[in-house]
Each structure stands twice: as C-alpha cells, then as structure tokens.
Design a protein around this motif. Structure first.
Motif, PDB file in Angstrom:
ATOM      1  N   VAL A  14     -79.354 -58.062  63.671  1.00 35.14           N
ATOM      2  CA  VAL A  14     -79.146 -56.557  63.806  1.00 35.14           C
ATOM      3  C   VAL A  14     -78.119 -55.938  63.166  1.00 35.14           C
ATOM      4  CG1 VAL A  14     -79.830 -56.880  66.438  1.00 35.14           C
ATOM      5  CG2 VAL A  14     -77.467 -57.154  65.508  1.00 35.14           C
ATOM      6  N   ASP A  15     -78.122 -54.517  63.215  1.00 36.34           N
ATOM      7  CA  ASP A  15     -76.719 -53.925  62.540  1.00 36.34           C
ATOM      8  C   ASP A  15     -75.603 -54.079  63.401  1.00 36.34           C
ATOM      9  OD1 ASP A  15     -76.018 -51.811  60.269  1.00 36.34           O
ATOM     10  OD2 ASP A  15     -75.391 -51.031  62.306  1.00 36.34           O
ATOM     11  N   TYR A  23     -85.621 -55.528  61.591  1.00 35.60           N
ATOM     12  CA  TYR A  23     -84.179 -55.404  60.857  1.00 35.60           C
ATOM     13  C   TYR A  23     -84.637 -56.248  59.543  1.00 35.60           C
ATOM     14  CZ  TYR A  23     -80.884 -53.248  63.743  1.00 35.60           C
ATOM     15  OH  TYR A  23     -80.179 -52.012  64.324  1.00 35.60           O
ATOM     16  N   PRO A  71     -84.503 -52.410  57.647  1.00 34.02           N
ATOM     17  CA  PRO A  71     -83.358 -52.397  58.260  1.00 34.02           C
ATOM     18  C   PRO A  71     -82.563 -50.899  58.422  1.00 34.02           C
ATOM     19  CG  PRO A  71     -83.143 -53.515  56.069  1.00 34.02           C
ATOM     20  CD  PRO A  71     -84.597 -53.321  56.267  1.00 34.02           C
ATOM     21  N   LYS A  92     -81.663 -49.202  62.040  1.00 33.99           N
ATOM     22  CA  LYS A  92     -80.373 -48.559  62.180  1.00 33.99           C
ATOM     23  C   LYS A  92     -80.283 -47.153  62.666  1.00 33.99           C
ATOM     24  CE  LYS A  92     -75.831 -48.225  59.835  1.00 33.99           C
ATOM     25  NZ  LYS A  92     -75.129 -48.563  58.503  1.00 33.99           N
TER      26      LYS A  92
END
Length: 531
Positions: free
Chosen positions: A105-106, A227, A231, A235
């Motif tokens: 994940v971010d 992601y 990505p 995000k």
C-alpha cells in the motif's frame, strides 16, 4: 466523428503500450504464459479459478529446465526464480540489490501496513529490523511461553466442557476457526497484554478487528494487485488494506496500554513492553544461540543487519504499525499452520500416537513441568511441525524488489542473451512449489515427518526448505510461531484425541477465494477426551 477519432487514438495507444509491456521477456528467451490484456497472468486469481500457490506452481512446472521464468501481475512483469544457486545469490550474497519488498500500500494512505517491518524499505527497514530483532530472541520467547500455556488451558477447558455436554462424547469443530481464536487470544496476551476468551465470547471486539485485518479476500487481493501495477492511481483513491475502524481500534489500544503502563510502572514481558523498550533504545541483541539449541529445525537465524545497535527514535505510528504486523502474522499464518497440523493428526493416527508417546515421556521426565526447555527437547514434535510447514507452508512465496539493476544471466539453455532485471522490477521465489518439488522431496504430497529425522534432515538441500524465508529479510517471528504451535499441540494431545469427522476433507484442496492457505470446505475434525 471527433469522438470516434479520439477513441481510435486511445485504443491504438493502449494497444501499443500493452504490446510494449508484454514484450518484456520476449527478446531474452524468458518463458512465460501468454498474458491477457490488462489482467496479465493474474486472471485466474482475480476471478478465483485458482489459488495463488497453484497459479505460480503451473508456471514453475511448465518449464522444468529453466533457471527462472516470467509472469505478469496485471501490467507488472515479475520473474519467478527456480534455480537454487540463484535464490542464494538473491537472498544472501547480493542481498543489497534486493533489499525491499514490493509495496502493499502507500504508507501515507495506510501507515499501519505501509510503515511496518514488512513494508519499510532501505535504511529504514535496516534500522527497524535492528530495533526489533532483540525482541524475538530465544530468551524473550522463554518469557512468553507461560502466556501461551495460560491461553491454551483456556481453550482446552472449553473443548472439554463441550465434549462432556454432548451425549455422543465428542466435539466436531472447524479446526481453522478453533486455531484462529486460540491464535487471537495468544497474540492479544503476548503482544498487547489483553486477556480475551474468543471461544466463549465469540464476537469480542478484539477478534472481530483481527479477522478484518487478517482476511486477505477479494478486495485486499485487488488492492495489492492495484498497487503493484497502478500505484499512483491507487494512492489518488486513497486505497488501503486496513479499514479506518480497525486502524482506530489498534491505535487506541496500543497508545492507551503504553500510557497506562508508564503511569502505573507496569512491567509485563510482552510485545508492548518490548516496543516501549525499543522506543527508549533499551533493547540490544544479547544472544548467541545455535539452531540446534533453539525452537526447532525451521527456526531462521538473525543476520548481521538485525544484530546491529542503533539509536533511532521511532514515532508512535511506527510502533503501532509493528504491533499491527505482529497481530496479522500471529492471527493468520500461525493459525493456518496449527489448523493443518490438526488436519494431519486426524488423518494419521499412527503419527499422533507417536507424538502422544513423546509428550507422555517428556511429562514424566519433567514431573509435569512445561516450559521453553521442554519445547527444545521434543524431537518428534519438531519433525512433525517441520513437515506441516513444508507440506502446508502458510506463506506460499517470497517477493523481492530490485533496487539496483541486476544480471540474472540466461533463463535457459536456449536463451541467447542475459536478462537484466531493472531497478523497480520485482521477482518471486515460489516457496510452495519448491516444497512440493519431487526432486527435493520424494512423494511431495505425502505427509511424512521422517523427512526431518536426525538422519534425513542432513540431506535436505540448502534453500529447498523456506517456511520462514531466508537471508536478512527472513521472518523475524519464527521462534514465536514455533513456540505457539508446539505449546498448543503439547497441551491439547495430553488430554484430547484428534479424529476425522464426517466432514473432514481427506483429499484437501486449497480454497480459491483468498491469498491465505486454507482447505476448501473447511478444516473439520472430531475431538474426544483421551482415555
């Protein structure tokens, strides 16, 4: 007309882009299955036709002579490493080229998954590993065994009551549910200092939050794949693995517990206490243990990275992220190993009898005392658990992100050029496939603890047994996991016999609706009081 023209331009642009993406392996002779536009080779996983272990296994077996093969996770090219020497180079010798994992994940959108030890990168990962590794030595695990014993007694009391209440004299139960609740209560006690009884209070908040966090179903699979390939888009939409409710629950729990202990000067040898020591720079790696005198054959050793002393101050968010990771690992992967252990006990009564005999002998030898030292003395128990982790390894593969261009050499004897893995590209090491390769383990789908006897385990090839990974980025919690599994089995088998039920899946198949490893149709077993 203008709209049609622009649609045509867009279609041509997309086609050219996909053609470029999906030609990554072509010129280098890297074998792979033909990708489907946009989905790549991940289609069967996304529509739940195959489990991820089975999907990777198809690639692994399709090209038996290759050192490595390729696949596409949506738009992302990934190299599947098969050659053992190459695995050694990547994970140990040339580790600095493969320091990181791919992002789940971010870290700004989901800091509790993005800032934990698994997700941290570069020097931050090294510093966090050095900070945490002293918390997972044998000496620290020794102090946690009594908490595991206490929780296990709680579970066994519940089982006995239900058996006695049943006129038929047994209890049919779903083993994964049983072990998940046990693992939940162990991690609640050992990590957070919270006493929970998930067998009696089945819908307690701690269990519900843990289940939400650890369940890698369809939504989380899509977040992870998203992601991996998009990505920036993920995000932008603030996509995260952890729900806000679960995040708030663990934030409040960790901060409140730490504050309460500081005010009341409470010292309890659990993960919260160790995190508090880590924050204050009081943890140091002070142990010189050998694998033979540890928690079992599957134990992985800490590298020099984890043994360094650092003086870094971590934020509360960082500490909560580590507590979250402990919970996910303790809740899901350990419970998976335990549920498959019960499954194999039910199907292999002669193995169960031998295990019970060893437990009886140890009980008589120690006068009924059970502690960390007992775990080290249980030879057949270790053989049994080692085989469970081989046949039903909870983590089916390892991933690495290339941080510096790296020459993998030629994929196979027909390749005419070396394949250069570029910075930012990923690779996978298919643990499940390696564990089921008949070249390394004859009759790989047969459950046989004798593979890990004192005589036979010496013949196991290096880098063919990887339940906790390998190299500096191995699983930091291998000792904790092995202790928990062995404590459960030791106490349970003293009093309870594990049998197949009418619902037991003799020919077990992996459920396809999750990344987690579990049996399609459930882990059903029958429990009876032992004579």
């Amino acid at each position: 007309m203008i709209t049609l023209i622009w649609l045509g331009v867009l279609l041509v642009t997309l086609t050219l882009h996909l053609r470029k993406v999906y030609s990554r392996f072509k010129d280098y002779g890297v074998n792979h299955f033909t990708p489907i536009p946009v989905l790549g080779n991940a289609g069967p996983i996304t529509v739940r036709l195959r489990h991820v272990a089975e999907d990777f296994d198809m690639v692994y077996k399709a090209f038996p002579e290759d050192r490595f093969t390729g696949r596409f996770d949506l738009l992302r090219p990934t190299v599947i490493i098969k050659d053992l020497d190459l695995i050694k180079q990547i994970t140990i010798k040339d580790f600095e080229h493969f320091l990181d994992h791919r992002a789940l994940v971010d870290d700004t959108a989901d800091p509790f998954f993005g800032r934990n030890l698994f997700s941290l990168r570069g020097q931050e990962w090294k510093d966090m590993r050095s900070t945490l590794s002293p918390a997972f030595t044998s000496s620290k695990m020794r102090g946690m065994v009594p908490f595991m014993v206490e929780v296990n007694n709680q579970m066994i009391d519940m089982i006995k009551k239900k058996i006695v209440a049943n006129a038929d004299g047994y209890l049919d139960c779903e083993g994964k549910d049983l072990t998940t609740r046990y693992a939940n209560d162990v991690i609640a006690s050992c990590a957070f200092g919270v006493k929970v009884d998930s067998h009696t209070n089945e819908e307690n908040q701690f269990y519900l939050m843990g289940r939400d966090m650890a369940d890698f179903g369809f939504r989380k699979i899509m977040v992870f794949l998203g992601y991996s390939s998009f990505p920036k888009l993920m995000k932008k939409f603030n996509a995260k693995l952890l729900s806000d409710e679960t995040g708030h629950f663990f934030t409040d729990l960790v901060l409140r517990t730490m504050e309460d202990r500081e005010v009341k000067e409470i010292v309890r040898p659990d993960m919260i206490h160790l995190l508090m020591e880590a924050k204050q720079g009081k943890l140091s790696y002070d142990e010189k243990s050998t694998k033979e005198a540890d928690t079992g054959f599957a134990t992985v050793e800490e590298s020099d990275v984890g043994k360094k002393t650092i003086n870094r101050i971590w934020s509360n968010t960082d500490l909560i992220a580590q507590a979250t990771l402990f919970f996910v690992a303790g809740f899901e992967t350990i419970s998976s190993a335990m549920s498959f252990a019960l499954h194999e006990l039910a199907l292999n009564p002669e193995i169960q009898d031998r295990l019970v005999q060893e437990i009886k002998e140890n009980y008589a030898k120690t006068g009924g005392k059970f502690d960390f030292n007992c775990i080290q003395d249980l030879t057949y128990m270790d053989m049994f658990v080692s085989e469970v982790l081989r046949l039903w390894t909870p983590v089916v593969g390892m991933d690495r992100l290339c941080v510096k261009d790296y020459n993998l050499g030629r994929a196979n004897k027909n390749a005419t050029k070396d394949f250069i893995l570029r910075k930012g590209e990923g690779l996978s090491i298919p643990t499940w496939s390696i564990h089921h390769n008949p070249e390394y383990y004859p009759e790989p789908y047969k459950f046989d603890p004798e593979r890990f006897s004192e005589e036979n385990k010496r013949n196991i090839k290096p880098f063919t047994y990887l339940p906790f990974g390998t190299g500096p980025r191995n699983c930091i919690g291998s000792r904790f996991a092995l202790c928990e599994v062995k404590v459960m089995l030791y106490q349970l088998l003293q009093q309870i016999e594990v049998l197949p039920s009418d619902k037991t899946k003799v020919r077990a198949k992996l459920a396809k609706d999750t990344f987690n490893v579990k049996i399609e149709g459930g882990h059903w077993i029958r429990l009876k009081l032992r004579d």
